[in-house]
Structures are given as structure tokens and as C-alpha cells.
Design a protein around this motif. Structure first.
Motif, short mmCIF file in Angstrom:
data_model
loop_
_atom_site.label_atom_id
_atom_site.label_comp_id
_atom_site.label_asym_id
_atom_site.label_seq_id
_atom_site.Cartn_x
_atom_site.Cartn_y
_atom_site.Cartn_z
N ARG A 139 -3.72 -13.59 -38.80
CA ARG A 139 -2.37 -14.02 -39.16
C ARG A 139 -1.24 -13.01 -38.89
O ARG A 139 -0.20 -13.38 -38.36
CB ARG A 139 -2.32 -14.37 -40.66
N SER A 140 -1.43 -11.77 -39.32
CA SER A 140 -0.27 -10.88 -39.46
C SER A 140 0.52 -10.67 -38.16
O SER A 140 1.75 -10.62 -38.21
CB SER A 140 -0.70 -9.53 -40.04
N SER A 141 -0.14 -10.58 -37.02
CA SER A 141 0.62 -10.29 -35.78
C SER A 141 1.51 -11.46 -35.39
O SER A 141 2.48 -11.28 -34.65
CB SER A 141 -0.32 -9.91 -34.63
N LYS A 142 1.15 -12.67 -35.87
CA LYS A 142 2.01 -13.83 -35.57
C LYS A 142 3.26 -13.78 -36.45
O LYS A 142 4.33 -14.23 -36.06
CB LYS A 142 1.26 -15.14 -35.83
N LYS A 143 3.10 -13.21 -37.66
CA LYS A 143 4.24 -13.18 -38.59
C LYS A 143 5.18 -12.01 -38.34
O LYS A 143 6.38 -12.12 -38.54
CB LYS A 143 3.71 -13.05 -40.03
N ASN A 144 4.62 -10.85 -37.95
CA ASN A 144 5.49 -9.66 -37.93
C ASN A 144 6.17 -9.41 -36.57
O ASN A 144 6.86 -8.41 -36.40
CB ASN A 144 4.70 -8.41 -38.37
N GLY A 145 5.94 -10.29 -35.60
CA GLY A 145 6.66 -10.19 -34.32
C GLY A 145 5.93 -9.39 -33.26
O GLY A 145 6.33 -9.40 -32.09
N SER A 146 4.84 -8.72 -33.60
CA SER A 146 4.16 -7.86 -32.62
C SER A 146 3.51 -8.68 -31.51
O SER A 146 3.57 -8.31 -30.33
CB SER A 146 3.13 -6.96 -33.30
N LEU A 147 2.92 -9.82 -31.86
CA LEU A 147 2.27 -10.66 -30.84
C LEU A 147 3.32 -11.24 -29.90
O LEU A 147 3.16 -11.23 -28.67
CB LEU A 147 1.47 -11.77 -31.53
N LYS A 148 4.43 -11.70 -30.48
CA LYS A 148 5.50 -12.30 -29.67
C LYS A 148 6.05 -11.26 -28.68
O LYS A 148 6.24 -11.55 -27.50
CB LYS A 148 6.60 -12.80 -30.61
N ASP A 149 6.30 -10.05 -29.15
CA ASP A 149 6.81 -9.00 -28.26
C ASP A 149 5.85 -8.75 -27.11
O ASP A 149 6.27 -8.61 -25.95
CB ASP A 149 7.01 -7.68 -29.04
N MET A 150 4.57 -8.67 -27.43
CA MET A 150 3.59 -8.37 -26.37
C MET A 150 3.49 -9.52 -25.38
O MET A 150 3.41 -9.29 -24.16
CB MET A 150 2.22 -8.04 -27.00
N GLU A 151 3.52 -10.76 -25.89
CA GLU A 151 3.45 -11.90 -24.96
C GLU A 151 4.66 -11.87 -24.01
O GLU A 151 4.52 -12.09 -22.81
CB GLU A 151 3.40 -13.22 -25.75
N GLU A 152 5.83 -11.58 -24.58
CA GLU A 152 7.04 -11.51 -23.75
C GLU A 152 6.92 -10.41 -22.70
O GLU A 152 7.28 -10.61 -21.53
CB GLU A 152 8.24 -11.23 -24.68
N ALA A 153 6.38 -9.26 -23.10
CA ALA A 153 6.23 -8.14 -22.17
C ALA A 153 5.27 -8.50 -21.04
O ALA A 153 5.52 -8.19 -19.86
CB ALA A 153 5.73 -6.91 -22.92
N LEU A 154 4.16 -9.19 -21.38
CA LEU A 154 3.18 -9.56 -20.36
C LEU A 154 3.77 -10.59 -19.40
O LEU A 154 3.64 -10.47 -18.18
CB LEU A 154 1.91 -10.11 -21.03
N ILE A 155 4.42 -11.61 -19.97
CA ILE A 155 4.99 -12.68 -19.14
C ILE A 155 6.02 -12.10 -18.17
O ILE A 155 6.02 -12.41 -16.98
CB ILE A 155 5.61 -13.79 -20.03
N SER A 156 6.86 -11.21 -18.69
CA SER A 156 7.91 -10.68 -17.81
C SER A 156 7.33 -9.79 -16.70
O SER A 156 7.95 -9.58 -15.67
CB SER A 156 8.98 -9.94 -18.60
N ASN A 157 6.11 -9.29 -16.90
CA ASN A 157 5.44 -8.50 -15.85
C ASN A 157 4.55 -9.37 -14.96
O ASN A 157 3.85 -8.85 -14.09
CB ASN A 157 4.56 -7.43 -16.48
N GLY A 158 4.49 -10.68 -15.25
CA GLY A 158 3.63 -11.57 -14.47
C GLY A 158 2.14 -11.32 -14.72
O GLY A 158 1.30 -11.57 -13.85
N ILE A 159 1.81 -10.83 -15.91
CA ILE A 159 0.39 -10.57 -16.23
C ILE A 159 -0.15 -11.76 -17.05
O ILE A 159 0.45 -12.13 -18.07
CB ILE A 159 0.24 -9.25 -17.04
N ASN A 160 -1.25 -12.35 -16.58
CA ASN A 160 -1.87 -13.44 -17.35
C ASN A 160 -2.62 -12.86 -18.55
O ASN A 160 -3.03 -11.70 -18.53
CB ASN A 160 -2.89 -14.19 -16.48
N TYR A 161 -2.83 -13.70 -19.57
CA TYR A 161 -3.56 -13.18 -20.74
C TYR A 161 -4.25 -14.29 -21.50
O TYR A 161 -3.87 -15.46 -21.41
CB TYR A 161 -2.61 -12.41 -21.68
N VAL A 162 -5.31 -13.88 -22.23
CA VAL A 162 -5.94 -14.77 -23.20
C VAL A 162 -5.86 -14.06 -24.55
O VAL A 162 -5.72 -12.83 -24.61
CB VAL A 162 -7.44 -15.05 -22.90
N ILE A 163 -5.92 -14.87 -25.61
CA ILE A 163 -5.82 -14.28 -26.95
C ILE A 163 -7.11 -14.53 -27.73
O ILE A 163 -7.59 -15.67 -27.78
CB ILE A 163 -4.64 -14.88 -27.74
N PHE A 164 -7.67 -13.50 -28.33
CA PHE A 164 -8.76 -13.66 -29.30
C PHE A 164 -8.17 -13.25 -30.65
O PHE A 164 -7.91 -12.07 -30.88
CB PHE A 164 -9.97 -12.78 -28.94
#
Ligand code: NAP
Ligand code: ZN
Length: 365
Positions: free
Chosen positions: A39-64
Motif C-alpha cells: 500500500r504505502s508507495s501508492k499513498k506517499n507518491g513514491s510509486l507515481k514519481d518513479m512511474e513518471e520517471a520511467l515513462i519519460s525515459n521510455g523505459i518499460n516496467y512491470v510492478i510486483f
């Protein structure tokens, strides 16, 4: 005295560190696996920041996103299967010590197909795929340590994976902790303190580890006052993040000591949070030293007059309502007495009876 000093992780500190330094991610490949808690990374913004960073670099990702506290080898095995299927190039651990430690172990399993979660503890030194760490607790310092602490249900305890996996990069942004509850703040903050203390009082302490410990403990002095009054402001979060990273660098040089080895039993059998399991033993651990020179130095760094005063302060912030029997403590003391790896980090001879007394006086009397 001869010793080695190593601290290979590149660390970025400060609010917005992930997005500000997102270009760093380009160096690790085309596909990432984010490893995080429920839960916590979805609430505190850390996951969102990382997804944005990956997308803007054109890096694909999966989440566990199914890493539990004190991650089990079974969960690590499951995540590594996903990483292999998805052919990921690197791992990004987001969260507390549990997801970051799990990321290190998952990276080793992805890179070494002859090993599985069932035999990895007996493996020779192996390399993993790269790990990037985004700590959201302060904490374990796992973002800079090579350790990965896993729960081994077969052995009914927690163990170090036994591989040395340093994260390549740590993005340390204390603002992810702003809404953290008082209990998680205290438990993780006391873990950071215990790393500095056990490193300072360690047989392997040297001038390099002492530098980190002394500075970290002096910063922790302010943190302890705020934890006692409940003043959980951003400055406290930033100070604790620094204490945690300094503690991680310190234990990388020395290892931890008795409270960590002893606390694993309290976590495994009694469900006690990791930091609390260390902290609850501290007063009696400090009293066991026959030569108190460095214990007294440590107390002066954190601005506490006596071991008893520290014990009183820790008791007022660490609340445990569980129960434990003398028989259980006897079995834990027996187990730690046979853990030669942990005992050798304590600079004095210590008997099984003294170890039992630390448990007994901390938890029953
Ligand atoms: P943790 O087990 O990673 O997380 C504890 C709890 O805090 C979880 O419920 C987590 O939620 C929540 N949480 C995480 N970040 C948060 C945030 N920013 N705000 C609110 N809640 C947050 O705790 P930890 O104490 O950091 O890690 C403990 C583990 O690290 C233990 O297994 C310990 O043995 C190990 N450890 C490793 C080292 C090392 O050098 N590698 C050193 C010491 C300890 P979610 O589950 O939803 O994320
Ligand atoms: Zn710890």
C-alpha cells in the motif's frame, strides 16, 4: 589495525530527487521491475514519481506490489519468476527495508537461473541484476547496505541472504514519509539508532565507521527529543533519513551486533516490528558491557545522562503489549549463543546466561 572501507552507492538526497535525477535510470536497460509493498508507495507518491520517471525515459516496467514486512523467501521466489518471465534488466525497490532487501534477493535469483528461493541461502557469492533503491522509511539504511534480510520459514527465523548486493543508486526523499504513522516512525527510527549504536560498540568498529556513527548519533539526539514529544515535522523526517543512511553505511563496515541477532527471534515468533525488537533490548544490552567507555561516549552523543535514562525514554515510545514465557526466552538465548557470526561482533565474552538475562530483564521483569 587493517580494514576495508567501501560505499559504492550513488545517493541523491532531497525533495523531488527521483524526478530531478531521472536521467540516471537510462543507464540500466530497457525494462525495469518495480518491487514494492502492498500500500504505502501508492499513498506517499513514491510509486507515481518513479512511474513518471520511467515513462519519460521510455523505459518499460512491470510492478510486483506484494512484498510483506520481513519478506519471505517464498515471496522473493514468486517475484523473481515474474522478473524472469518479463526479462527485466534491473529492479527498483520502493519502500522500507522489506521491499529493498527483497529487491536485492530477487535480482540475484533473476541473474542466476541455477538457484531458486529454496537453495539460495547456501549459494556461493553471486551477482544480481542492478538494483535502484527508493527508501520510504528511515530506517534500515538498506539503500546503501549490501545486506538482504529474509524470512526463512523452514528455519523459523530471519537470515541474511549471504550475498553482497549494493544498490547502484539511492534516491532519498524524506517527503515520502510525511504522513507516516507515529508507530512506524518510532519503530523505524529506533532501528536507525540501533545500527549506529551497534556499529559504534562493535568489535569491527574503525575510524571510518566511527565517523558515520558519531555524526549520525549527534543528529539522532534532536530526533529523540521530537519522537518523545510527537513533533513529526519535515525536519525530523529529513534528519531521520540522514541518520538511517549514515547507519546503513556504518553497519556496512562493521555489521550489527547482539540486539539485531536477538531481535530476529522476537520478530519471527512474537511479530514484533524490527526496530522495536532491537530497541526493547537496548537498556540491558548496554548494561552488559564490562568496559563502558564507548557506551558512555555514545550516551553523550545522543545527550542522555545514563543507560537507565535511555531505557526510560525508549520504554515511553516503544509500546509492546505481547507476552513471552521464560521457556521461550531460554530457547532464543540458546539459539543466539550458538550464532558465532553475531557473537564475534560483540567485543567482550558473553555467556548464554547473560544473553538470557538481557531478554528476561527487558521483557519479563
Ligand atoms: P518495512 O517492513 O519495509 O515496512 C513497515 C511498514 O511501513 C509497512 O507496513 C509499510 O507499508 C509501511 N511504510 C513504508 N513506507 C511508508 C511511508 N512512507 N509511510 C507510511 N508507511 C510506510 O519496514 P522497515 O523497518 O523499513 O524494514 C524492515 C526490514 O528491513 C526487516 O526485514 C529488517 O530485518 C530489514 N533490515 C534490513 C537491513 C539492511 O541492511 N538491509 C538493516 C536493518 C533491517 P507497505 O507494506 O504498504 O509498503
Ligand atoms: Zn536493523
Amino acid at each position: 589495525m587493517s580494514f576495508k572501507y567501501l560505499m559504492p552507492t550513488k545517493c541523491y538526497f532531497g525533495k523531488g530527487a527521483v524526478l530531478e535525477h531521472k536521467d540516471e535510470l537510462k543507464n540500466f536497460g530497457k525494462k525495469a521491475m518495480i518491487v514494492t509493498g502492498k500500500r504505502s508507495s501508492k499513498k506517499n507518491g513514491s510509486l507515481k514519481d518513479m512511474e513518471e520517471a520511467l515513462i519519460s525515459n521510455g523505459i518499460n516496467y512491470v510492478i510486483f506490489d506484494d512484498i510483506e514486512e520481513n519478506p519471505s523467501l517464498e515471496t522473493i521466489g514468486k517475484a523473481s519468476e515474474l522478473g524472469k518471465e518479463e526479462k527485466v534488466d534491473f529492479i527498483i525497490g520502493i519502500g522500507g527495508g522489506s521491499p529493498i532487501d527483497a529487491s536485492k534477493a530477487i535480482g540475484v535469483l533473476i541473474n542466476n537461473k541455477d538457484y531458486s528461493y529454496e537453495n539460495i541461502l547456501a549459494a556461493p557469492p553471486l551477482k544480481g541484476i542492478p538494483v535502484i533503491a527508493v527508501p520510504t522509511t528511515a530506517g534500515t539504511g538498506s539503500e546503501v547496505t549490501p545486506y538482504s534480510i529474509v524470512t526463512d520459514h523452514k528455519a523459523k527465523t530471519k537470515k541474511n541472504l549471504g550475498q553482497l548486493i549494493y544498490p547502484e543508486i539511492a534516491f532519498c526523499d524524506a517527503s515520502y514519509m510525511i504522513d507516516m504513522s507515529y508507530d512506524v516512525t518510532v519503530n523505524t527510527g529506533i532501528d536507525a539508532f540501533s545500527h549506529l549504536a551497534e556499529s559504534y560498540l562493535n568489535s569491527n568498529a574503525n575510524i571510518m565507521s566511527d565517523i558515520y556513527c558519531e555524526k549520525g548519533l549527534k543528529i539522532f539526539r534532536q530526533c529523540l527529543s521530537k519522537l518523545l514529544t510527537g513533533e513529526l515535522d519535515l525536519k525530523l523526517r529529513e534528519d531521520l533519513m540522514m541518520v538511517s543512511t549514515l547507519g546503513g553505511i556504518a553497519i556496512t563496515q562493521t555489521g550489527t551486533s547482539l540486539p539485531h541477532g536477538m531481535g530476529y527471534h522476537l520478530t519471527y515468533f512474537k511479530g514484533m516490528a524490527h526496530g522495536m525488537a532491537n530497541g526493547i533490548l537496548y537498556e540491558e544490552y548496554l548494561k552488559v558491557f564490562k568496559d563502558k567507555t564507548r557506551v558512555n561516549e555514545l550516551l553523550s552523543f545522543i545527550g542522555v545522562g545514563s543507560i537507565e535514562e535511555l531505557g526510560e525514554k525508549l520504554r515511553s515510545i516503544l509500546k509492546w503489549n505481547g507476552t513471552v514465557t521464560k521457556e521461550e526466552l531460554l530457547s532464543y538465548a540458546k539459539s543466539i549463543a550458538s550464532n558465532k557470526g553475531k557473537l564475534k561482533n560483540h567485543p567482550e565474552e558473553i555467556t548464554e546466561k547473560e544473553l538470557y538475562n538481557i531478554y528476561y530483564r527487558s521483557l519479563i521483569r
